[in-house]
Structure formats: C-alpha cells, structure tokens
Write a protein that holds these residues in place. Structure first.
Motif, PDB file in Angstrom:
ATOM      1  N   LYS A   1       0.833  -1.199   0.000  1.00 33.91           N
ATOM      2  CA  LYS A   1       0.000   0.000   0.000  1.00 33.91           C
ATOM      3  C   LYS A   1       0.869   1.251   0.000  1.00 33.91           C
ATOM      4  CE  LYS A   1      -3.670  -1.980   2.954  1.00 33.91           C
ATOM      5  NZ  LYS A   1      -4.371  -1.801   4.251  1.00 33.91           N
ATOM      6  N   ASN A   2       0.230   2.399  -0.222  1.00 32.60           N
ATOM      7  CA  ASN A   2       0.919   3.667  -0.003  1.00 32.60           C
ATOM      8  C   ASN A   2       1.373   3.750   1.451  1.00 32.60           C
ATOM      9  OD1 ASN A   2       0.717   4.762  -2.578  1.00 32.60           O
ATOM     10  ND2 ASN A   2      -1.313   5.620  -2.195  1.00 32.60           N
ATOM     11  N   ALA A   3       2.568   4.280   1.666  1.00 29.96           N
ATOM     12  CA  ALA A   3       3.135   4.457   3.016  1.00 29.96           C
ATOM     13  C   ALA A   3       3.320   3.139   3.752  1.00 29.96           C
ATOM     14  CB  ALA A   3       2.257   5.397   3.850  1.00 29.96           C
ATOM     15  N   SER A   4       3.478   2.043   3.005  1.00 29.09           N
ATOM     16  CA  SER A   4       3.675   0.739   3.648  1.00 29.09           C
ATOM     17  C   SER A   4       5.144   0.414   3.873  1.00 29.09           C
ATOM     18  CB  SER A   4       3.030  -0.370   2.802  1.00 29.09           C
ATOM     19  OG  SER A   4       3.685  -0.486   1.541  1.00 29.09           O
TER      20      SER A   4
ATOM     21  N   THR B   1       9.557   2.300  -0.147  1.00 28.36           N
ATOM     22  CA  THR B   1      10.737   3.159  -0.321  1.00 28.36           C
ATOM     23  C   THR B   1      11.774   2.877   0.758  1.00 28.36           C
ATOM     24  OG1 THR B   1       9.420   4.884  -1.380  1.00 28.36           O
ATOM     25  CG2 THR B   1      11.539   5.549  -0.446  1.00 28.36           C
TER      26      THR B   1
ATOM     27  N   GLU C   1       8.906   3.172  -7.466  1.00 27.76           N
ATOM     28  CA  GLU C   1       7.664   3.416  -8.216  1.00 27.76           C
ATOM     29  C   GLU C   1       7.951   3.489  -9.713  1.00 27.76           C
ATOM     30  OE1 GLU C   1       5.423   6.612  -6.527  1.00 27.76           O
ATOM     31  OE2 GLU C   1       5.248   5.623  -4.582  1.00 27.76           O
TER      32      GLU C   1
ATOM     33  N   ASN D   1       5.827   5.319 -12.596  1.00 29.88           N
ATOM     34  CA  ASN D   1       5.560   6.760 -12.620  1.00 29.88           C
ATOM     35  C   ASN D   1       5.938   7.390 -13.963  1.00 29.88           C
ATOM     36  OD1 ASN D   1       4.516   6.838 -10.073  1.00 29.88           O
ATOM     37  ND2 ASN D   1       6.158   8.045  -9.167  1.00 29.88           N
TER      38      ASN D   1
ATOM     39  N   HIS E   1       3.120   0.094  -7.812  1.00 29.32           N
ATOM     40  CA  HIS E   1       1.703  -0.077  -7.487  1.00 29.32           C
ATOM     41  C   HIS E   1       0.991  -0.853  -8.599  1.00 29.32           C
ATOM     42  CE1 HIS E   1       2.722   3.664  -5.194  1.00 29.32           C
ATOM     43  NE2 HIS E   1       2.064   3.012  -4.275  1.00 29.32           N
TER      44      HIS E   1
END
Length: 371
Positions: free
Chosen positions: A55-58, A61, A271, A274, A305
């Motif tokens: 997920k985002n912020a999982s 990075t 990502e 992008n 994603h």
C-alpha cells in the motif's frame, strides 16, 4: 561482487528483523533458469528482477533505501548523504565475491567529525568458500574464517574495503527525487563516466519521442536538439518545458538501465510505473530477463503499485510485500503465502490476499463527505 542478503535492526521505522534475500528459494525449473535467474556461481542463483509491492506508506521506499545504504557501503566503503540518522542501526550484509561468501556486520553512529557521514563501530568480517553442495545451507552460521585487520583504519571507513579493495559504482538508485532540469546534465555525466556511445542515446530518444533525432550537451546548462530535422538550442529549463516529463525521466532511466546491463550494476527504481506507459515498463523488465542482453548478471529491483507487472514473473520468491503495522515489515510472497507460480499475481492482489487493497471504507467516507 553480488549482494545476497541484508538484515537490519534499528533502521528507520522498520522491524528489528527486517531482511531482504536475493537468493532463489523455490524450485528452479529450466524456464526459470533461462528467464528469471542469474547464475553467479555453479548452482548459486540470484534474481534478475525483484519486485517490492504494498500500500501507499507501507514501507516500499524504506526497503529500497536500506538496500541503497548497503550498496553504498559495498561501492564506496562509506556512508554519507543519508540524513545523518545512523545512530542505533545494526547491519548484516552477505555478499559474494570471486568464489567466496562474505558476511559483514557493523553498528552505525553519526560521525562527530564529518557532517552527514556514518561511523562504523564493532565491525566484523567473515568469509567461507562457496560450494555447490552446500547451497541449501548457504546462510548456516559456519563462517570459518574471521578477517582481522591489525592496522587502525578511519572510523568512517568500512572493513569491506579489505575484500573489494577498489571503490567503484556497483548500483544505481533511481528515486525520482532529482530536479528534472538536472536530469539532462546527470544523464550526460553518467554516459561519459560509463563511456557509453551516443548511439544508445539516439535509440532511447526514438522510444520516447521519435520527433527528436539528436540531443547534445553544449555545457552543463545548455543543449542542442534536432527536432523534426531542425536544430534548436535550449537551456535546461527551456528543454524541460519543451520535452515532456515522461520523456525526460524515461531518457534518464533507460540510460541508467543500459549502463546497468552493459556493466553488471544493479538498478533500483522507486515506483517504476511513474510517468511511463505500462508497455515501456514491461519492456524494461523484459530486458533484464533476456540473457542475450543481460550478460553480466545485473538485477533490476523496483517498487510498484502496478500489480499486473508482477504477472511477468514466473516465480513468486522474488516478490516482496511491505506492511506498515506497528513497524514496517516485509514478507516474501513465496515463503509467507505459498502462492502457486501458475496463478496470476494481479488477481491475488485484487482479491486482497496480501492485505494490500486500498481502504474502501475510507474512500466511501470521503464520498459521503463530498455528497
């Protein structure tokens, strides 16, 4: 040199058993050996592509940044420019070099003398000869030889230098945080460093914008462009406004990939989807899977994603899933979920098998507020 395994404790908000492994775990079919794996020694296989999803912020990075720290230590024998937040971090790095496996352990602290540098404390280095017969016990704690250094060394220097000796680039990290107007200068500097022929630049330009047949650097802030047969001069800011963001980033990323493939460097991309058409991303992945192109065992490590991208993978042990719970955790799709290789990964993502779906209730709550 090939990075095989990383363990970290105290790294950012990650769990204290945060571990990323690059060695193939599951059964190896002849098709896997042909398209999914690189053999760096007899019977020792690493992945040519590694995907990190969540997920985002999982924490995707964060996983890439940890690998970036370790690659920097293996490349320059030092660690700097990472935000001066080294205190309390413990690293264990296992790598392969010329028939031997090496295990390097260190605690990190902020440097008192060099701003934004790490100091290496309690360093230990071990090695053992690699044998095909012991590949299944490769991480067994039977490191027979402790490499001791009698001569004092600077505290900002890693003991890894006694093995790898020469500082050199061993990875690229494409995080996308660079100012796009700087990407042109960076691209030309990297090409010069790698002695990459101009023909590759021309072929990459044709992929992203076939109206452009040539681009040359006049100086670090000015460029000459041949567009539809007409030569135009631009500053970097003017060039960025003339070219699309996707073309600019694509030019930079594909040049990095070409150098990675030609030199055997590993390439990490945060990502990866992008600003790129999905076909371009898929083609980049397939370049690393093609042994006629990837002759020097380069690895592409990326977060995404775009879960359909993972359907290009026959295996599942080269896919890592991050979760933000009390701490950031990372799980291996093969080891933690036992997913059959013939099943579509994207279908399992849409079924929320890995707890990676968007928070539907939060979306509905937003919708109600808008109504």
């Amino acid at each position: 040199m090939k990075l095989l395994n990383v363990k970290a404790k105290g790294f950012k908000n990650c769990s204290d058993d945060f571990c990323i492994d690059m060695i193939a775990k599951s059964k190896k079919t002849s098709e896997d050996i042909e398209y999914e794996l690189n053999e760096i020694d007899e019977g020792l296989y690493v992945y040519n592509t590694v995907g990190i999803v969540g997920k985002n912020a999982s924490g995707k990075t964060s996983a890439l940044e940890l690998l970036d720290w370790c690659y920097d230590i293996l490349s320059t024998f030092s660690l700097s420019g990472k935000g001066n937040n080294y205190n309390g971090v413990h690293l264990e790095i296992i790598f392969y070099e010329e028939g031997y496996l090496y295990k390097y352990c260190t605690d990190l602290e902020n440097s008192n003398s060099l701003k934004d540098n790490a100091t290496f404390c309690s360093q230990k280095m071990y090695r053992k000869k690699y044998y095909k017969s012991k590949v299944k016990q490769i991480y067994k704690d039977d490191w027979l030889e402790y490499l001791d250094v009698k001569t004092p060394i600077p505290e900002e220097l890693s003991l890894v230098f006694i093995v790898l000796k020469k500082s050199q680039i061993r990875q690229f990290y494409y995080g996308g945080e660079v100012d796009c107007t700087d990407m042109y200068d960076i691209t030309f500097k990297i090409m010069k460093m790698a002695k990459l022929e101009d023909v590759f630049l021309e072929k990459v330009l044709k992929i992203f914008d076939d109206n452009i047949s040539e681009i040359k650097q006049i100086d670090e802030n000015n460029y000459s462009l041949v567009y539809q047969g007409e030569t135009k001069n631009f500053s970097d800011n003017e060039l960025f406004r003339f070219m699309s963001s996707g073309t600019t980033k694509g030019l930079n990323l594909y040049i990095l990939a070409i150098i990675s493939l030609k030199s055997g460097f590993d390439l990490m991309v945060d990502e990866i989807e992008n600003h790129f058409h999905k076909t371009l991303v898929e083609n980049l992945v397939m370049l690393y899977k093609d042994k006629n192109v990837n002759k020097k065992n380069a690895t592409l490590i990326f977060s995404t994603h775009y879960c359909e991208l993972l359907d290009l993978f026959n295996r599942s042990d080269n896919i890592w899933i991050t979760h933000s719970r009390e701490k950031i955790e990372i799980e291996n799709m093969y080891e933690n979920y036992g997913l059959r290789s013939e099943l579509l990964k994207s279908k399992k993502f849409y079924q929320n098998t890995f707890d990676t779906a968007v928070n539907y209730e939060a979306l509905m709550d937003l919708k109600k507020e808008l109504m």
